[in-house]
Design a protein around this motif. Structure first.
Motif, PDB file in Angstrom:
ATOM      1  N   VAL A   1      30.185  93.305  84.802  1.00  0.00           N
ATOM      2  CA  VAL A   1      31.185  94.029  85.850  1.00  0.00           C
ATOM      3  C   VAL A   1      31.957  94.675  85.023  1.00  0.00           C
ATOM      4  CG1 VAL A   1      31.755  93.690  87.851  1.00  0.00           C
ATOM      5  CG2 VAL A   1      30.194  92.619  87.143  1.00  0.00           C
ATOM      6  N   ALA A   2      32.472  96.018  84.918  1.00  0.00           N
ATOM      7  CA  ALA A   2      33.494  96.681  84.023  1.00  0.00           C
ATOM      8  C   ALA A   2      34.711  96.919  85.502  1.00  0.00           C
ATOM      9  CB  ALA A   2      33.192  97.857  83.099  1.00  0.00           C
ATOM     10  N   LEU A   3      35.583  95.745  85.938  1.00  0.00           N
ATOM     11  CA  LEU A   3      36.723  95.907  86.488  1.00  0.00           C
ATOM     12  C   LEU A   3      37.757  97.114  86.359  1.00  0.00           C
ATOM     13  CD1 LEU A   3      38.102  94.746  89.537  1.00  0.00           C
ATOM     14  CD2 LEU A   3      38.735  92.874  88.289  1.00  0.00           C
ATOM     15  N   VAL A   4      37.475  97.957  86.799  1.00  0.00           N
ATOM     16  CA  VAL A   4      38.997  99.023  86.408  1.00  0.00           C
ATOM     17  C   VAL A   4      39.871  99.269  87.534  1.00  0.00           C
ATOM     18  CG1 VAL A   4      38.853 101.549  86.506  1.00  0.00           C
ATOM     19  CG2 VAL A   4      37.616 100.739  85.506  1.00  0.00           C
ATOM     20  N   ILE A   5      40.808  98.422  87.314  1.00  0.00           N
ATOM     21  CA  ILE A   5      42.035  98.541  87.835  1.00  0.00           C
ATOM     22  C   ILE A   5      43.226  99.595  87.898  1.00  0.00           C
ATOM     23  CG2 ILE A   5      43.810  97.080  88.267  1.00  0.00           C
ATOM     24  CD1 ILE A   5      42.583  95.021  87.343  1.00  0.00           C
ATOM     25  N   GLY A   6      43.398 100.146  88.495  1.00  0.00           N
ATOM     26  CA  GLY A   6      44.323 101.588  88.381  1.00  0.00           C
ATOM     27  C   GLY A   6      43.968 102.442  87.302  1.00  0.00           C
ATOM     28  N   ALA A   7      43.534 102.239  86.403  1.00  0.00           N
ATOM     29  CA  ALA A   7      43.030 103.716  85.673  1.00  0.00           C
ATOM     30  C   ALA A   7      41.966 104.624  86.287  1.00  0.00           C
ATOM     31  CB  ALA A   7      42.547 103.113  84.126  1.00  0.00           C
ATOM     32  N   ASN A   8      42.764 105.544  85.729  1.00  0.00           N
ATOM     33  CA  ASN A   8      41.449 106.889  85.925  1.00  0.00           C
ATOM     34  C   ASN A   8      40.622 108.147  84.815  1.00  0.00           C
ATOM     35  OD1 ASN A   8      40.768 108.999  87.943  1.00  0.00           O
ATOM     36  ND2 ASN A   8      42.577 108.899  88.750  1.00  0.00           N
ATOM     37  N   ASP A   9      41.724 108.770  84.657  1.00  0.00           N
ATOM     38  CA  ASP A   9      41.450 110.101  83.691  1.00  0.00           C
ATOM     39  C   ASP A   9      40.484 109.127  82.482  1.00  0.00           C
ATOM     40  OD1 ASP A   9      42.291 112.276  85.071  1.00  0.00           O
ATOM     41  OD2 ASP A   9      44.263 111.710  83.834  1.00  0.00           O
ATOM     42  N   VAL A  10      41.585 107.828  81.606  1.00  0.00           N
ATOM     43  CA  VAL A  10      40.985 107.156  80.543  1.00  0.00           C
ATOM     44  C   VAL A  10      38.917 106.717  80.680  1.00  0.00           C
ATOM     45  CG1 VAL A  10      42.808 106.954  80.132  1.00  0.00           C
ATOM     46  CG2 VAL A  10      41.879 105.170  81.525  1.00  0.00           C
ATOM     47  N   VAL A  11      38.983 107.395  81.987  1.00  0.00           N
ATOM     48  CA  VAL A  11      37.386 106.022  82.375  1.00  0.00           C
ATOM     49  C   VAL A  11      36.216 107.341  82.622  1.00  0.00           C
ATOM     50  CG1 VAL A  11      38.178 103.701  82.349  1.00  0.00           C
ATOM     51  CG2 VAL A  11      38.498 105.308  84.581  1.00  0.00           C
ATOM     52  N   ASN A  12      37.079 108.643  82.963  1.00  0.00           N
ATOM     53  CA  ASN A  12      36.373 109.499  83.191  1.00  0.00           C
ATOM     54  C   ASN A  12      34.740 110.080  82.789  1.00  0.00           C
ATOM     55  OD1 ASN A  12      35.426 112.083  84.952  1.00  0.00           O
ATOM     56  ND2 ASN A  12      37.202 111.977  85.736  1.00  0.00           N
ATOM     57  N   PRO A  13      34.011 109.684  82.751  1.00  0.00           N
ATOM     58  CA  PRO A  13      32.868 110.086  82.595  1.00  0.00           C
ATOM     59  C   PRO A  13      32.545 111.893  82.116  1.00  0.00           C
ATOM     60  CG  PRO A  13      32.407 108.777  83.297  1.00  0.00           C
ATOM     61  CD  PRO A  13      33.368 109.491  84.059  1.00  0.00           C
ATOM     62  N   SER A  14      33.096 112.591  82.402  1.00  0.00           N
ATOM     63  CA  SER A  14      33.695 114.053  82.736  1.00  0.00           C
ATOM     64  C   SER A  14      34.055 114.652  81.064  1.00  0.00           C
ATOM     65  CB  SER A  14      34.259 114.902  83.282  1.00  0.00           C
ATOM     66  OG  SER A  14      34.043 114.728  84.981  1.00  0.00           O
ATOM     67  N   ALA A  15      34.572 113.458  80.049  1.00  0.00           N
ATOM     68  CA  ALA A  15      35.341 113.444  79.518  1.00  0.00           C
ATOM     69  C   ALA A  15      34.112 113.795  78.267  1.00  0.00           C
ATOM     70  CB  ALA A  15      36.686 112.628  78.938  1.00  0.00           C
ATOM     71  N   GLU A  16      33.001 113.685  78.655  1.00  0.00           N
ATOM     72  CA  GLU A  16      32.027 112.908  77.871  1.00  0.00           C
ATOM     73  C   GLU A  16      30.669 114.360  78.334  1.00  0.00           C
ATOM     74  OE1 GLU A  16      31.896 108.666  75.945  1.00  0.00           O
ATOM     75  OE2 GLU A  16      30.775 109.055  77.500  1.00  0.00           O
ATOM     76  N   THR A  17      30.962 114.431  79.460  1.00  0.00           N
ATOM     77  CA  THR A  17      29.357 115.051  79.551  1.00  0.00           C
ATOM     78  C   THR A  17      29.933 116.718  79.922  1.00  0.00           C
ATOM     79  OG1 THR A  17      30.184 114.824  81.922  1.00  0.00           O
ATOM     80  CG2 THR A  17      28.847 113.420  80.780  1.00  0.00           C
ATOM     81  N   GLU A  18      30.726 117.110  81.082  1.00  0.00           N
ATOM     82  CA  GLU A  18      31.342 118.453  81.132  1.00  0.00           C
ATOM     83  C   GLU A  18      31.894 119.468  80.182  1.00  0.00           C
ATOM     84  OE1 GLU A  18      32.732 118.401  85.175  1.00  0.00           O
ATOM     85  OE2 GLU A  18      31.378 116.820  85.657  1.00  0.00           O
TER      86      GLU A  18
ATOM     87  N   ALA B   1      30.306  98.567  87.838  1.00  0.00           N
ATOM     88  CA  ALA B   1      31.791  99.012  87.521  1.00  0.00           C
ATOM     89  C   ALA B   1      31.885  99.008  89.002  1.00  0.00           C
ATOM     90  CB  ALA B   1      31.603 101.017  87.117  1.00  0.00           C
ATOM     91  N   ILE B   2      33.640  98.259  89.042  1.00  0.00           N
ATOM     92  CA  ILE B   2      33.669  97.854  90.591  1.00  0.00           C
ATOM     93  C   ILE B   2      35.538  98.490  90.118  1.00  0.00           C
ATOM     94  CG2 ILE B   2      34.496  96.677  91.829  1.00  0.00           C
ATOM     95  CD1 ILE B   2      33.115  94.172  91.009  1.00  0.00           C
ATOM     96  N   VAL B   3      36.167  99.863  90.538  1.00  0.00           N
ATOM     97  CA  VAL B   3      37.133 100.238  90.241  1.00  0.00           C
ATOM     98  C   VAL B   3      38.156 100.089  92.001  1.00  0.00           C
ATOM     99  CG1 VAL B   3      38.617 102.465  90.716  1.00  0.00           C
ATOM    100  CG2 VAL B   3      36.421 102.271  89.499  1.00  0.00           C
ATOM    101  N   ILE B   4      39.420  99.282  91.667  1.00  0.00           N
ATOM    102  CA  ILE B   4      40.073  99.171  92.374  1.00  0.00           C
ATOM    103  C   ILE B   4      41.586 100.249  92.592  1.00  0.00           C
ATOM    104  CG2 ILE B   4      42.184  97.354  93.276  1.00  0.00           C
ATOM    105  CD1 ILE B   4      40.769  95.294  92.138  1.00  0.00           C
TER     106      ILE B   4
ATOM    107  N   ARG C   1      29.136 107.242  90.354  1.00  0.00           N
ATOM    108  CA  ARG C   1      28.133 106.767  90.315  1.00  0.00           C
ATOM    109  C   ARG C   1      27.357 105.622  90.376  1.00  0.00           C
ATOM    110  NH1 ARG C   1      27.479 108.454  84.519  1.00  0.00           N
ATOM    111  NH2 ARG C   1      28.243 110.439  83.981  1.00  0.00           N
ATOM    112  N   ASP C   2      26.273 105.603  90.725  1.00  0.00           N
ATOM    113  CA  ASP C   2      25.207 104.787  91.638  1.00  0.00           C
ATOM    114  C   ASP C   2      25.340 103.356  91.399  1.00  0.00           C
ATOM    115  OD1 ASP C   2      23.926 106.872  92.368  1.00  0.00           O
ATOM    116  OD2 ASP C   2      22.149 106.980  91.025  1.00  0.00           O
ATOM    117  N   LYS C   3      26.197 103.033  90.053  1.00  0.00           N
ATOM    118  CA  LYS C   3      26.279 101.526  89.206  1.00  0.00           C
ATOM    119  C   LYS C   3      27.826 101.280  89.428  1.00  0.00           C
ATOM    120  CE  LYS C   3      25.421 101.963  85.314  1.00  0.00           C
ATOM    121  NZ  LYS C   3      24.835 101.733  83.793  1.00  0.00           N
ATOM    122  N   THR C   4      28.972 102.610  89.920  1.00  0.00           N
ATOM    123  CA  THR C   4      29.987 102.021  90.828  1.00  0.00           C
ATOM    124  C   THR C   4      30.382 101.854  91.740  1.00  0.00           C
ATOM    125  OG1 THR C   4      30.868 103.514  88.711  1.00  0.00           O
ATOM    126  CG2 THR C   4      32.173 103.255  90.236  1.00  0.00           C
TER     127      THR C   4
END
Length: 469
Positions: free
Chosen positions: A388-405, A424-427, A445-448
């Protein structure tokens, strides 16, 4: 004794410089940063005492009064300013350092004028450098503070022909300085050049978005060091030259590191008017879909079960954690998970937050173990084995678009690859965008799964639920 004093002062400066070097080296690691800070503080104390013993220092009562006033202000500030406001405080410190250097340069110019002395070209050049760098640092830092504090909009402030106007100001300053160097001191022209330096500082920072303030603060920190070094040349103090050069060099190195962390050049940060500077969008919590994108919700009880029965959890903090002041609750959650045999790590992005090392400082305040903190490059290869990846208040720094788009404005920016974790769980309070103004593909994402709400409230609920397991 009188012959030994100058030599003793220079030897003291040598000791102080050596301590500065060692302290700066120790600041390179969270585990030794406190020791490095103490060594650097000791170095400054040695330098100050040596300077006060200099025969050229005459007005001790005024100096002691200044030290007393500054110490009181510093002590009150240290107690009153919240950790979430550290970026603003650092910005103000940068500005005050620049202002002090500019005032030293101005005082030296007036010294020439009052004595009707003819300064040499070298002296005038150092004075004008002190005015330019110090003035830009002072007003630029005030604008950075105002953007971070919300006193003015964090969005880039631009107008037509802005860069040519800034170039004209700089050229005017250089021409005026050249005239002063070639002629005798002219107070009216000198004051005009001081005003130009102050305006340049404002114009330098207003077109930069709030999301780029970490880079700006780092760069202004470098400027404050260069201004101090220039002041050292003005007053012929070797220690001030060395200390200023160290600050200037370390600040520019950190600036480069920050730019690499966003995969952007320094010129792009300074002149591209990137991002909104504020969280965009108004989407709030709730399930269902947004357009064709499906958002999967999770409640605290389900989230606690996923965390409590995982083998490994990676916590990714962001600015939302800082705003909610959730670092102590996060530490409590990590302690509970550790008691259940869960391996907990923290992933730190170099530009997360609003100043360099913002997340490290906040987590250190909550006494998070240093060995649990992992840099982006170290933690990314581990996500495929993370439950489990627990994201707490982060946004741009975990955005997969930076790698794909490739059309995304953040394309190419290195990210913390939480999308590679098993879950992945995003708070987050809602689905609003980050400083870059880009929708985050991770949310869909399906896993989020999204846990909507204040970071502190949600983490506190998670702690309570984990205790029930």
């Amino acid at each position: 004794m009188s012959d030994f004093l100058p030599t003793g002062i220079q030897l003291s400066y040598l000791v102080a410089a050596s301590l500065f070097f060692v302290g700066l080296k120790r600041l390179g690691s969270p585990a030794t940063a406190r020791q490095g800070n103490r060594l650097a503080s000791l170095a400054m104390l040695v330098a100050i005492v040596a300077t006060l013993l200099d025969r050229q220092v005459l007005n001790y009562p005024m100096i002691l009064l200044g030290i007393a006033i500054g110490s009181v202000i510093g002590a009150i500030t240290a107690q009153k300013v919240a950790m979430t406001s550290m970026p603003q405080l650092v910005g103000l410190f940068n500005g005050l350092g620049g202002a002090a250097s500019a005032l030293v340069a101005m005082a030296e110019f007036w010294h020439y004028f009052d004595l009707t002395a003819e300064p040499n070209a070298g002296s005038t050049i150092t004075v004008m450098l002190g005015v330019l760098i110090g003035g830009v640092t002072f007003t630029g830092s005030l604008i950075a503070f105002a953007k971070l504090q919300g006193l003015i909009s964090g969005s880039p402030i631009t107008f037509p022909l802005q860069q040519p106007f800034n170039a004209a100001l700089l050229v005017s300053f250089l021409i005026g300085s050249g005239y002063l160097i070639a002629t005798s001191p002219t107070p009216s022209l000198f004051l005009g050049l001081v005003v130009i330096s102050l305006v340049l500082g404002v114009m330098f920072v207003i077109p930069i978005g709030g999301g780029d303030m970490p880079v700006v603060i780092s760069l202004l920190n470098s400027f404050s060091g260069l201004a101090a070094s220039a002041a050292g040349f003005v007053v012929m103090n070797n220690m001030l030259i060395i200390a200023g050069a160290l600050v200037g060099a370390s600040g520019i190195i950190l600036t480069v590191i920050m730019c690499k962390g966003m995969n952007r050049s320094l010129s792009n940060v300074l002149f591209a008017a990137f991002g909104t500077g504020e969280s965009g969008g108004t989407a709030t919590g709730g399930g269902g879909s947004q357009g064709e994108k499906v958002v999967r919700n999770i409640d605290p009880e389900e989230c606690a079960m996923m965390l409590g029965y995982a083998r490994s959890v990676v916590i990714v903090p962001g600015y939302g954690m800082a705003v909610a002041q959730a670092q102590h609750s996060i530490r409590e959650l990590a302690d509970q998970l550790d008691k259940m045999g869960v391996e907990v790590k923290y992933a730190i992005h170099p530009v997360a937050g609003r100043m360099p090392g913002h997340m490290n400082v906040l987590l250190a305040e909550a006494n998070v173990p240093y060995d649990a903190l992992y840099d982006m490059d170290d933690i990314n290869p581990q996500f495929e084995e993370t439950d489990v990846a627990l994201v707490i208040g982060a946004n741009d720094v975990v955005n997969p678009s930076a790698e794909t788009e490739k059309d995304s404005p953040i394309y190419g920016m290195p990210i913390i690859q939480v999308d590679r974790a098993k879950h992945a769980i995003v708070i987050k309070r809602g689905l609003s965008t980050g400083f870059a103004g880009v929708d985050n593909e991770l949310f869909y994402r399906d896993k989020t799964m999204m846990l909507f709400g204040s970071a502190k409230d949600m983490v506190s609920k998670l702690v309570a639920e984990v205790k029930q397991l």
